[in-house]
Design an enzyme around this catalytic site. Structure first.
Site, PDB file in Angstrom:
ATOM      1  N   TYR A   1      18.666 -17.496  -7.311  1.00  0.00           N
ATOM      2  CA  TYR A   1      17.805 -16.336  -7.528  1.00  0.00           C
ATOM      3  C   TYR A   1      17.638 -15.584  -6.210  1.00  0.00           C
ATOM      4  CZ  TYR A   1      16.120 -17.994 -12.101  1.00  0.00           C
ATOM      5  OH  TYR A   1      16.023 -18.388 -13.415  1.00  0.00           O
TER       6      TYR A   1
ATOM      7  N   ASP B   1      11.171 -14.736 -17.499  1.00  0.00           N
ATOM      8  CA  ASP B   1       9.940 -14.100 -17.961  1.00  0.00           C
ATOM      9  C   ASP B   1      10.110 -12.588 -18.039  1.00  0.00           C
ATOM     10  OD1 ASP B   1       8.526 -16.503 -18.133  1.00  0.00           O
ATOM     11  OD2 ASP B   1       7.884 -16.410 -16.040  1.00  0.00           O
TER      12      ASP B   1
END
Length: 244
Positions: free
Chosen positions: A110, A52
């Site tokens: 992540y 995003d």
């Protein structure tokens, strides 16, 4: 035809995410423009993750098909002369034709960075999430253990996902703390839409005492989105590694 694999890092601050859009600036859009400039071909790139806007990457993987005669390892240097300053190709190579950056992936890691202090934050805000209320990091670490393994993570997914199943396997989940900087690492075979950011929001609730540590298992098993934490801002999130 040849298949070229790229490892890319980027600062996501001024991008509207990875995926190409007609009007907005995206990482994929900039990359494909650079490929066109050096090869003369309109190539479609495949990305390992559809990050995003505001999310960063140290090792996004992409691939594209080309008829160019440029050696695989030379694409790194050539593309970097055409890319904006907030994107860099750190490695390029020719790979087998069946390699696909997304579908060949076996997992991703992540990280999410929090600065935990009461005072306002003026430096590096685009790379961290500022939490003013003191966090109980030991409870947050204990909560990480509840998420490890194969679970249905429906409670940690934002609406709008096209995922066929909400079951995922988290392989690693741990926290490192250095003074007021808390860094959270999570790796899994795949992630649902906003899954990492919602899990981090849940950890923050545990750290502040809003959510009890003993309730974590029930939150996971119940699968009710409103019981999990907020979807934290994208700026603290970094794609660290993709596994193949």
């Amino acid at each position: 035809m040849r298949n070229i694999k790229l490892i890319i890092e980027f600062d996501g601050t001024n991008f509207c995410g990875w995926q190409r859009q007609i009007k907005d600036r995206t990482v994929q859009g900039c990359l494909e423009k650079a490929i066109l400039k050096i090869t003369g071909e309109k190539s479609l790139t495949n990305g390992s993750s559809r990050t995003d806007g505001g999310v960063h990457a140290k090792a996004m993987v992409a691939n594209f098909i080309t008829n160019s005669s440029i050696p695989g390892e030379k694409f790194r240097e050539a593309l970097n002369t055409k890319l904006p300053d907030d994107i860099a190709v750190i490695k390029s190579e020719e790979v087998d034709m069946d390699f696909h950056a997304r579908y060949s992936s076996k997992g991703k890691m992540y990280s999410y960075t929090i600065v935990n202090r009461y005072e306002k934050l003026s430096f590096g805000k685009q790379y961290v999430h500022h939490v003013r209320k003191e966090l109980n990091v030991e409870d947050m670490k204990k909560a990480c253990e509840c998420f490890i393994g194969k679970h249905d993570f429906k409670a940690f997914m934002s609406p709008g996902s096209s995922a066929k199943t909400t079951v995922r396997t988290i392989q690693e989940f741990y926290i490192e703390k250095n003074e007021d900087v808390i860094k959270i690492f999570i790796s899994a075979d795949g992630f649902l839409y906003n899954m990492v950011r919602i899990i981090v929001g849940t950890l923050i609730n545990i750290g502040t005492g809003k959510t009890k540590l003993e309730d974590v298992d029930n939150i996971i098993n119940d699968g009710i989105r409103k019981r999990s934490g907020m979807c934290v801002p994208p700026n603290g999130l970094v794609l660290e590694k993709v596994f193949y």
